[in-house]
Scaffold this active site. Structure first.
Site, PDB file in Angstrom:
ATOM      1  N   CYS A   2      -1.240  -1.759  21.275  1.00 24.73           N
ATOM      2  CA  CYS A   2      -1.299  -2.049  22.051  1.00 24.73           C
ATOM      3  C   CYS A   2      -1.782  -1.165  23.168  1.00 24.73           C
ATOM      4  CB  CYS A   2       0.839  -1.466  22.776  1.00 24.73           C
ATOM      5  SG  CYS A   2       1.737  -2.090  21.825  1.00 24.73           S
ATOM      6  N   ARG A  31      -5.508  -6.018  24.204  1.00 28.99           N
ATOM      7  CA  ARG A  31      -4.689  -5.513  22.965  1.00 28.99           C
ATOM      8  C   ARG A  31      -3.281  -5.690  23.107  1.00 28.99           C
ATOM      9  NH1 ARG A  31      -7.441  -1.477  19.810  1.00 28.99           N
ATOM     10  NH2 ARG A  31      -4.941  -0.358  19.579  1.00 28.99           N
ATOM     11  N   TRP A  79       2.239  -5.175  23.135  1.00 34.21           N
ATOM     12  CA  TRP A  79       2.511  -6.388  22.488  1.00 34.21           C
ATOM     13  C   TRP A  79       3.119  -6.061  22.123  1.00 34.21           C
ATOM     14  CZ3 TRP A  79       0.053 -11.075  22.033  1.00 34.21           C
ATOM     15  CH2 TRP A  79      -0.445 -11.535  21.302  1.00 34.21           C
ATOM     16  N   ASN A 105       1.896   3.227  21.192  1.00 38.52           N
ATOM     17  CA  ASN A 105       0.954   1.865  20.447  1.00 38.52           C
ATOM     18  C   ASN A 105       1.757   2.655  18.430  1.00 38.52           C
ATOM     19  OD1 ASN A 105      -0.431  -0.296  19.197  1.00 38.52           O
ATOM     20  ND2 ASN A 105      -2.977   1.589  19.580  1.00 38.52           N
ATOM     21  N   GLY A 106       2.074   1.139  17.869  1.00 41.31           N
ATOM     22  CA  GLY A 106       2.338   1.291  16.553  1.00 41.31           C
ATOM     23  C   GLY A 106       3.332   1.091  15.793  1.00 41.31           C
ATOM     24  N   GLU A 487      -9.579 -22.407   2.962  1.00 37.08           N
ATOM     25  CA  GLU A 487      -9.788 -21.458   4.155  1.00 37.08           C
ATOM     26  C   GLU A 487     -11.127 -20.957   4.867  1.00 37.08           C
ATOM     27  OE1 GLU A 487      -8.336 -20.448   6.493  1.00 37.08           O
ATOM     28  OE2 GLU A 487      -8.384 -19.006   7.391  1.00 37.08           O
ATOM     29  N   LYS A 491     -13.296 -22.725   7.434  1.00 36.34           N
ATOM     30  CA  LYS A 491     -13.662 -21.775   8.844  1.00 36.34           C
ATOM     31  C   LYS A 491     -15.369 -22.230   9.178  1.00 36.34           C
ATOM     32  CE  LYS A 491     -11.866 -19.880   9.928  1.00 36.34           C
ATOM     33  NZ  LYS A 491      -9.592 -19.187   9.963  1.00 36.34           N
ATOM     34  N   GLU A 494     -15.795 -25.142  11.072  1.00 32.64           N
ATOM     35  CA  GLU A 494     -15.196 -25.049  12.923  1.00 32.64           C
ATOM     36  C   GLU A 494     -15.902 -23.446  13.289  1.00 32.64           C
ATOM     37  OE1 GLU A 494     -11.342 -23.364  13.209  1.00 32.64           O
ATOM     38  OE2 GLU A 494     -11.526 -21.823  11.813  1.00 32.64           O
ATOM     39  N   HIS A 510     -13.257 -35.767 -10.196  1.00 28.59           N
ATOM     40  CA  HIS A 510     -12.728 -37.245  -9.818  1.00 28.59           C
ATOM     41  C   HIS A 510     -13.927 -37.577  -9.025  1.00 28.59           C
ATOM     42  CE1 HIS A 510     -10.067 -36.451 -12.610  1.00 28.59           C
ATOM     43  NE2 HIS A 510      -9.909 -35.722 -12.814  1.00 28.59           N
ATOM     44  N   LYS A 609      -7.497 -22.244  20.861  1.00 27.79           N
ATOM     45  CA  LYS A 609      -5.983 -21.119  19.679  1.00 27.79           C
ATOM     46  C   LYS A 609      -5.351 -21.518  19.708  1.00 27.79           C
ATOM     47  CE  LYS A 609      -6.784 -16.744  18.221  1.00 27.79           C
ATOM     48  NZ  LYS A 609      -7.086 -17.225  16.959  1.00 27.79           N
TER      49      LYS A 609
END
Ligand code: F6R
Length: 614
Positions: A2, A31, A79, A105-106, A487, A491, A494, A510, A609
């Protein structure tokens, strides 16, 4: 994540307070942006305006800037972590007497416990947030101690978790009280007034002289002074010793000095994981989810892209730790299992954004079959958690770069945590084994991750010099390393537009090996597992025999270190931590290769996104 800001003026003619707080929030909007609010002290009273929505909507609807003036004010952009985004859950929060206002924030881990005690003493809570307990705690302790700062410090000692907290009260109208642990907070020292904020960009309209507040520091600012104490060590801090002058431009500062959000988010991973762990420890839903899974006939798990890789990791972890079969599937292929799912089954739906249409459709189809659904998401109250029976949040904070980075690590942490909690509950892990994996290995990996990232960053930059003209690559592994290899390949595809494929290493014979010619890069992900290592060694040799350029991401004590052409070593911890220790190098390799090729890693072509179309 946040954003918070506080401004303490000598007199109101210096600045229009509401407007300055609003401008500060705009600089912190990256944030968090699901709700926001402001509290000011004017004519010895608190005035609060807050609500759900983005800042510009709220400004149009509620008018933060015009109506709110005064000398002292705090503000917050949220957030959501505890409690959905709503007018009531938006910060600031006030106590029963209306004398104290707080922004935070937290995550307060022990908030349920504290809330219960306060309720038994007559406190009435308005929101679902963890934050509100803090302001009632101050009210309670102020009644007992009769001094605001003593009450504030004592309240800090009662809470556990991560926080950057600001508090104002008309009892002491020219002060903003603050405390910090694990969430960022910076003091801005102005020439005639002082400020506090989560991040430097929010201060730069006012001053370039800042003090970055350290963990366990508490204190207050007035218009002309800053008082800081180290609560743990019990002495006051000479803040001047820590003051520095910011030399970057505002634009640089919004990425905290990083050239791209992707790099910032890679470096932010240790902090994000601390928040995830902290959230998991205080998440009351977790226990319910574990018993739901223990009782389920079948467990399915689904996701798209990176979230699918995290799903595969979970299936592996559950099989190895608890001997429990989990069926992972790519969300857009949900029809394969739709008919076989029943009301005795559970589906885990993994989605960073919580909005991916393929995942949402799988959720709906499985719910129709009577299946219970658990969402793992980063965005509170997004569509997938909303339509699921249970939701567990990753708490990675907003991810701006299009490529998933910190959200992959936090997803795998949530899923790894769920797997070991399941294994403990099913009796497959003893209390001692559970504690060893959780406290020594997982927490240990988070603690050393900052150093690991710095080290592998240098190695990735060096490797990029050799790979700059590469057209195609393989990423190979076995067992728990397979989703990490997938992954890595995703990365580099993309972000750097390099054709890359990931395979279980045994599968490479194979077919894929036909492409290998001298110099062809093959990245091996080698988990800390002697059996997997022995078998991967055979695959390394096969590739090298065809002239491949072998790159190994291995643990420090791996016997394979000298078997590859280019080795990247990371700490030797339990294989459960493989996503945390082995992925950052793969992210950084993709990032640096993209930059070397003149591409913008934050905005790869053709990608979005959040994918809300099938
Ligand atoms: C990869 C990436 C995508 C997402 C996928 C799912 O870097 O970002 O592959 O992982 O679109 O998105 P969520 O997790 O939001 O459902």
């Amino acid at each position: 994540m946040c954003g918070i800001i506080g401004i303490c003026l000598r007199d109101r003619s210096q600045l229009p307070l509401g407007e300055a707080l609003f401008r500060g929030l705009l600089r912190l909007e990256y944030r968090g942006y699901d709700s926001a609010g402001i509290a000011v002290i004017d004519s010895s009273r608190l005035h609060i305006v807050k609500g759900k929505g983005r800042l510009d909507e709220l400004e149009a609807r509620l008018g933060f800037t015009k109506k709110y003036t005064g000398e002292t004010g705090i503000a917050h952009t949220r957030w959501a972590t505890h409690g959905q985004p709503s007018d009531i859950n938006a910060h600031p929060h006030v106590d029963c007497s209306g004398l104290f206002a707080v922004v935070h924030n937290g995550i307060i881990e022990n908030y349920l416990e504290v809330k219960e005690k306060l309720e038994s003493r007559g406190h009435v809570f308005k929101s679902e947030t963890d934050t509100e307990v803090f302001v009632h705690l101050v009210e309670e302790l102020y009644r007992e101690l009769g001094d605001v700062y003593s009450a504030f410090k004592s309240a800090i000692k009662h809470i556990r978790g991560a926080y950057a907290i600001l508090l104002i009260t008309p009892i002491e109208p020219n002060k903003i009280f603050f405390a910090k642990k694990d969430s960022p907070l910076v003091v801005g020292i102005g020439s005639s007034y002082n400020l506090l904020a989560s991040d430097i960009p929010a201060l730069l309209d006012h001053t370039r002289r800042v003090v970055v507040i350290r963990d366990n520091w508490v204190g207050y600012i007035t218009p002309s002074s800053v008082f800081v104490e180290d609560l743990e060590r019990g002495f006051s801090v000479d803040h001047e010793q820590y003051a520095m002058t910011v030399l970057w431009s505002l634009e640089d500062a919004s990425r905290e000095g990083y050239p791209h959000f992707m790099l910032k988010e890679i470096y932010e991973q240790p902090r994000a994981l601390v928040q995830t762990l902290s959230g998991l420890r205080s998440d009351a839903v977790l226990e319910q989810v574990v018993s739901l899974l223990v009782d389920a006939d079948n467990i399915y798990i689904t996701g798209a892209g990176t979230s699918y890789h995290a799903s595969e990791y979970y299936a592996y972890a559950m099989s190895k730790l608890a001997g429990r079969l989990v069926i992972p599937f790519i969300a857009s292929e949900y029809e394969l299992y739709e008919e076989t799912a029943s009301n005795k089954d559970v589906l885990i739906a993994v989605s960073q954004s919580g909005e991916t249409i393929d995942v949402l459709k799988a959720v709906r189809a499985f719910k129709k079959q009577g299946c219970r659904v658990v969402a793992i998401s980063n965005v509170v109250d997004s569509a997938i958690p909303r339509e699921s029976d249970y939701a567990i949040y990753m708490r990675a904070g907003p991810e701006i770069g299009v490529a998933a980075t910190k959200t992959f690590l936090t997803q795998t942490l949530v899923l790894g945590f769920l797997a070991i909690a399941y294994a403990k509950s099913s009796g497959d892990l003893s209390e001692a084994e559970y504690r060893q994996i959780l406290l020594e290995d997982i927490e240990g990996s988070v603690k050393v991750l900052g150093k690991v990232i710095e080290k592998v960053d240098a190695l990735a930059r060096r490797l990029v010099e050799r790979l700059s003209g590469v057209k195609s690559m393989y990423y190979l592994s076995r067992g728990v390393g397979v989703p990490i290899a997938r992954e890595g390949a995703l990365k580099i595809k993309e972000i750097a537009y390099v054709h890359a494929e990931a395979y279980p290493a045994g599968e490479s014979k194979h077919g894929p090996i036909a492409l290998v010619e001298p110099g062809y890069p093959v990245v091996f992900i080698v988990p800390n597992d002697p059996l997997l290592e022995r078998r991967i060694l055979g695959n390394i040799m096969e590739m090298k025999a065809r002239g491949a350029y072998s790159i190994g991401v291995l643990h420090e004590e791996s016997p394979l270190v000298n078997s590859v052409d280019y080795s990247i070593t990371v700490p030797s911890l339990h294989w459960v931590t493989t996503p945390i220790t082995h992925t950052p190098f793969l992210q950084l390799l993709a990032y640096h290769l993209a930059v070397k090729r003149g591409l913008d890693p934050d905005k790869p072509r053709n990608l979005a996104k959040t994918v809300t179309v099938e």
